[in-house]
Scaffold this active site. Structure first.
Site, PDB file in Angstrom:
ATOM      1  N   SER A  10       0.842  -1.196   0.000  1.00 49.20           N
ATOM      2  CA  SER A  10       0.000   0.000   0.000  1.00 49.20           C
ATOM      3  C   SER A  10       0.878   1.247   0.000  1.00 49.20           C
ATOM      4  O   SER A  10       1.708   1.433   0.895  1.00 49.20           O
ATOM      5  CB  SER A  10      -0.894   0.013   1.237  1.00 49.20           C
ATOM      6  OG  SER A  10      -1.344   1.329   1.474  1.00 49.20           O
ATOM      7  N   ASP A  37      -4.414   3.807  -1.984  1.00 54.38           N
ATOM      8  CA  ASP A  37      -5.472   4.206  -1.042  1.00 54.38           C
ATOM      9  C   ASP A  37      -5.925   5.636  -1.272  1.00 54.38           C
ATOM     10  O   ASP A  37      -5.140   6.574  -1.160  1.00 54.38           O
ATOM     11  CB  ASP A  37      -4.965   4.061   0.394  1.00 54.38           C
ATOM     12  CG  ASP A  37      -4.923   2.613   0.838  1.00 54.38           C
ATOM     13  OD1 ASP A  37      -5.959   1.932   0.719  1.00 54.38           O
ATOM     14  OD2 ASP A  37      -3.856   2.169   1.289  1.00 54.38           O
ATOM     15  N   MET A  39      -8.417   8.573  -0.006  1.00 56.83           N
ATOM     16  CA  MET A  39      -9.224   9.008   1.146  1.00 56.83           C
ATOM     17  C   MET A  39      -9.656  10.452   0.950  1.00 56.83           C
ATOM     18  O   MET A  39      -8.897  11.266   0.410  1.00 56.83           O
ATOM     19  CB  MET A  39      -8.402   8.893   2.424  1.00 56.83           C
ATOM     20  CG  MET A  39      -7.835   7.503   2.658  1.00 56.83           C
ATOM     21  SD  MET A  39      -6.983   7.424   4.240  1.00 56.83           S
ATOM     22  CE  MET A  39      -6.292   5.770   4.154  1.00 56.83           C
ATOM     23  N   MET A  70     -11.846   5.144  -0.605  1.00 58.52           N
ATOM     24  CA  MET A  70     -12.496   5.415   0.686  1.00 58.52           C
ATOM     25  C   MET A  70     -13.088   6.806   0.574  1.00 58.52           C
ATOM     26  O   MET A  70     -12.619   7.773   1.194  1.00 58.52           O
ATOM     27  CB  MET A  70     -11.468   5.306   1.824  1.00 58.52           C
ATOM     28  CG  MET A  70     -11.068   3.873   2.118  1.00 58.52           C
ATOM     29  SD  MET A  70      -9.510   3.735   3.032  1.00 58.52           S
ATOM     30  CE  MET A  70      -8.360   3.785   1.664  1.00 58.52           C
ATOM     31  N   MET A 139     -11.565  -5.371   5.160  1.00 57.32           N
ATOM     32  CA  MET A 139     -10.722  -4.534   6.013  1.00 57.32           C
ATOM     33  C   MET A 139     -10.512  -5.248   7.351  1.00 57.32           C
ATOM     34  O   MET A 139     -11.474  -5.711   7.975  1.00 57.32           O
ATOM     35  CB  MET A 139     -11.389  -3.180   6.292  1.00 57.32           C
ATOM     36  CG  MET A 139     -11.597  -2.289   5.079  1.00 57.32           C
ATOM     37  SD  MET A 139     -10.091  -1.931   4.167  1.00 57.32           S
ATOM     38  CE  MET A 139      -9.093  -1.113   5.411  1.00 57.32           C
ATOM     39  N   GLY A 144      -8.703   4.364   7.133  1.00 54.40           N
ATOM     40  CA  GLY A 144      -8.328   5.766   7.325  1.00 54.40           C
ATOM     41  C   GLY A 144      -6.843   5.968   7.581  1.00 54.40           C
ATOM     42  O   GLY A 144      -6.300   7.012   7.251  1.00 54.40           O
ATOM     43  N   ASP A 179      -6.910  -6.268   4.086  1.00 54.64           N
ATOM     44  CA  ASP A 179      -6.207  -4.984   4.151  1.00 54.64           C
ATOM     45  C   ASP A 179      -6.212  -4.452   5.580  1.00 54.64           C
ATOM     46  O   ASP A 179      -7.273  -4.183   6.142  1.00 54.64           O
ATOM     47  CB  ASP A 179      -6.940  -4.000   3.211  1.00 54.64           C
ATOM     48  CG  ASP A 179      -6.289  -2.633   3.128  1.00 54.64           C
ATOM     49  OD1 ASP A 179      -5.205  -2.425   3.716  1.00 54.64           O
ATOM     50  OD2 ASP A 179      -6.873  -1.753   2.458  1.00 54.64           O
TER      51      ASP A 179
END
Ligand code: DX5
Ligand code: ZN
Length: 227
Positions: A10, A37, A39, A70, A139, A144, A179
């Protein structure tokens, strides 16, 4: 090297000032995917990067880019990520008003489509969607942030997701990715529970030797196969 298992570093734990170099390094170290990722400081309390950075990373690697959205809402940004070179796009179903539509949108853009489940999100979201899902992403931390501790209660959920995939996918390949908090010392347990694809941020980018860490993970995975 096992073909059955995929390791997805990641970028969240990479050095963002040297992102091109970092993704090249993990590909050279044996990574199978780049986990990206995204966010939005709305769906999750953190803010990262978008399609522009995905497009900037794309020419640095030849392995697939696995985009984990996300964000809320989802649909508007899907085309931008497809154009930015994403190969897989996953989203959290509760962040989309029309989950079936979002899955179609991703696939129409030529990407594999994934649904992401937070630790407390029920697998019931798969009930009427699995035929359009290429990737189930579980997850094992609350989304986050990188560097959190693996939540053990997710292990039986991995097994349940594996059972559902095997029962319903009808031979079609559906990946089961985990993850959050994945490390050398727990990856075998996670594989034994049923996962085939492993996201690891801090465990890889926080290590001195990416290749050695990925090698150790594969050695652990080889033991899990024997279990
Ligand atoms: C968390 C992200 C993860 C994160 C994992 O919201 O989705 O991909 O980078 O980081 P580690 O492996 O450090 O738990
Ligand atoms: Zn992620």
């Amino acid at each position: 090297m096992s073909e059955r298992f995929r390791i997805a570093p990641s970028v969240l734990s990479a050095d963002f000032a040297r992102l091109g170099e970092e993704v090249r390094a993990v590909e050279a170290a044996g990574a199978d995917l780049i986990h990206f990722d995204v966010m939005d400081n709305h769906y999750v309390p953190n803010l990262t990067v978008g399609p522009l950075v995905c497009a900037a990373v794309r020419p640095h690697v030849s392995i697939p880019i696995d985009v984990h959205l996300m964000i809320e809402p989802v649909d508007r940004i899907v085309a931008d990520f497809a154009e930015a070179g994403a190969n897989l796009i996953s989203f959290h179903p509760e962040a989309s008003r029309h989950v079936d539509r979002t899955l179609s949108l991703i696939r129409e853009r030529g990407c594999k489509a994934g649904l992401v489940f937070n630790p407390a999100t029920p697998l019931a979201w798969l009930d009427h969607t699995l035929d359009k899902v290429d990737l189930v992403l579980l997850m094992s931390v609350n989304p986050g942030f990188g560097g959190q501790r693996f939540i053990d209660a997710v292990l039986p959920k991995i097994t349940e997701a594996r059972r559902r995939i095997d029962a319903a996918a009808g031979g079609r390949e559906v990946w089961l990715e985990v993850d959050g908090g994945v490390k050398v010392d727990n990856i075998a347990r996670i594989a034994t529970a049923g996962a085939d694809t492993f996201v690891a941020g801090s465990a890889i980018f926080g290590s001195k030797d990416y290749a050695a860490t990925i090698r150790e993970m594969r050695a652990q995975l080889a033991r899990a196969v024997r279990a």
